[in-house]
Scaffold this active site. Structure first.
Site, short mmCIF file in Angstrom:
data_model
loop_
_atom_site.label_atom_id
_atom_site.label_comp_id
_atom_site.label_asym_id
_atom_site.label_seq_id
_atom_site.Cartn_x
_atom_site.Cartn_y
_atom_site.Cartn_z
N ILE A 186 0.83 -1.21 0.00
CA ILE A 186 0.00 0.00 0.00
C ILE A 186 0.86 1.26 0.00
CG2 ILE A 186 -0.23 0.02 2.53
CD1 ILE A 186 -3.15 1.03 2.03
N GLY A 289 -1.51 -2.77 -6.65
CA GLY A 289 -2.51 -2.00 -7.38
C GLY A 289 -2.13 -1.72 -8.81
N CYS A 458 12.11 21.48 -4.03
CA CYS A 458 11.96 20.46 -5.07
C CYS A 458 10.76 20.86 -5.92
CB CYS A 458 11.79 19.05 -4.49
SG CYS A 458 10.22 18.78 -3.64
#
Length: 484
Positions: A186, A289, A458
């Site tokens: 996950i 997934g 970033c």
């Protein structure tokens, strides 16, 4: 007030011993969930249904019980009913008239009856008698057998009459723990949440494995997703949440691995680590997934190369689903808002990822890793009971100050990966900019001038914030996030 829980049709099709085992498990699961709502919950198993009794003096429990039953795997639908006895067909009609007279005003209707037991009448006779009486002695707009405005549902079980007040659609699937356990990888995004839900619904205790790439804030977000899925759909059984610190792996990938192979190799390392966790827990299958073609690492060629790193079974329930369908399902199960807030990490993906990885080349690149790399990250993995997450959520994470301007005595640190920094270097007139990749910042920050303040930068502002949070957790107060 009672609830009649109807079994999912696939359970009804099982052999007698299997059906009995599944029904017993569903009864136990319902009891475990509802007892957490109120200890007075009573659950009774029958051959083709399960009865849930609500105490007469606790009408406040009806809505809460209904909501929980709708989220328990193995249930086709739930009927909320008022229970009484009857002496004749006319008695059935009289009770139905009292219950539905006001609701039928101005509406077309039909009557549908299900019957069990020995009687001197059949279901159709009851439908005709009750329907005729309601048509004659109410202000209904008339009988319509197809597409009526309202359907009057009755169930007769021996001498009991169930007047159906409400029908609640169930989750379907199989009762929790009737299938073997799985370990779901996950990330907190749309895909991994939905794939985890699919296996909960199918009856597997779904444990969660999270690969932490950037600090506590991300981990807490992912824990919230896992906790939501467990609490809403799988609360009847305990599961584990495993957090694996994967930043050392990412660091070696960015420093040692050919750019085009990074994505596939990162996935292979995750599968290897997850395999070790699963074997330690006695779990036979991993769940991801991944959907075919969604990103570069998910071509069939690359998925094949990824699978070759382990003998563990890897299951991909979303493999042929469209992204929008996945998002729609995440909205339905309540994980969409979580997924929207979970960060995507800048600098952890290849600039020119391969879509046709070659196993021999990938294995040659992997030979560059430190021999004890996986041993180290697995040794540092944290395994907790998912119920502990609720208390951890109360931990307050210090908010990082974000600025869009630069003052004197402030230095910008560009935390992007070297490839990104070289491609579009950050240049600001009169401002010193240091390029320190995020995976090196934790070790190099202590060597910087402590009298200066540092603004982390970033592209997406995610890794910079997570690194700032991490440094603050280490006791540094001279760090902020720069978002121009």
């Amino acid at each position: 007030m009672k609830f009649i829980v109807k079994l999912f049709p696939e359970i009804m099709m099982k052999s007698k011993p299997v059906r009995m085992r599944f029904t017993k498990m569903l009864e136990t699961n319902i009891r475990n969930v509802l007892k957490k709502v109120d200890e007075s919950a009573k659950v009774q198993r029958q051959w083709d249904k399960i009865m849930v009794m609500v105490p007469d003096d606790r009408p406040d429990l009806v809505e809460a019980f209904g909501e929980r039953l709708a989220c328990i795997p193995g249930i086709a639908h739930v009927l909320q009913v008022n229970v009484s006895t009857f002496t004749s067909v006319d008695d059935i009609y009289q009770q139905t008239l009292v219950a539905y007279k006001e609701q039928l005003v101005g509406k077309t209707f039909c009557v549908r009856v299900k019957r069990a037991g020995k009687h001197d009448f059949n279901s159709i006779e009851v439908e005709r008698y009750v329907g005729g009486g309601l048509n004659q002695f109410t202000e209904a707009a008339g009988v319509r057998l197809k597409n009526p405005d309202m359907t009057v549902h009755l169930e007769i079980d021996n001498d009991n009459l169930y007047l159906i007040d409400k029908r609640i659609e169930g989750l379907g699937g199989f009762p929790m723990a009737t299938q073997e356990d799985v370990l779901s990888l996950i990330s907190g995004g749309f895909d991994s949440g939905v794939s985890s839900y699919q296996f909960i619904k199918r009856g597997s205790r779904t444990h969660y494995c999270f690969f932490n790439l950037g600090g506590d804030q991300h981990e807490i977000g992912v824990k919230q997703v896992a906790y939501h899925l467990w609490q809403k759909y799988g609360e009847s059984h305990k599961v584990k949440f495993i957090s694996v610190p994967f930043d050392p792996v990412v660091q070696e990938i960015l420093e040692r691995i050919d750019n085009g192979q990074m994505g596939v190799i990162l996935k292979r390392m995750m599968m290897r680590a997850a395999t070790r966790v699963a074997q330690k827990m006695g779990i036979q299958a991993l769940v991801t997934g991944e959907a075919m073609g969604q990103v570069s690492s998910q071509t069939l060629t690359n998925l094949n190369v990824i699978d070759r790193c382990t003998e563990q079974l890897i299951l991909r329930p979303l493999i042929a689903m469209d992204k929008q369908d996945i998002i729609n399902l995440s909205r339905q199960i309540g994980t969409e808002d979580f997924a929207k807030s979970i960060p995507e990490y800048c600098g952890v993906i290849s600039q020119k990822p391969t879509v046709k990885a070659v196993l021999s080349k990938v294995e040659a690149e992997e030979a560059k890793f430190s021999e004890d790399l996986l041993d180290r990250v697995i040794a540092d993995a944290e395994i907790i009971d998912i119920r502990e997450i609720a208390t951890q959520m109360d931990t307050k994470i210090t908010e990082t100050e974000t600025v869009d301007s630069i003052n004197a005595n402030e230095i910008i640190i560009d935390v992007r990966a070297p490839e990104e920094e070289e491609k579009s270097p950050l240049k600001i007139d009169g401002v010193e900019v240091k390029a320190i990749p995020f995976y090196k910042l934790a070790t190099q920050f202590a060597d910087l001038d402590k009298d200066k303040s540092y603004l982390l930068y970033c592209d997406r502002g995610v890794m910079s914030k997570l690194q700032a949070l991490y440094l603050q957790e280490q006791g540094y107060t001279n760090v902020k996030v720069y978002r121009p």
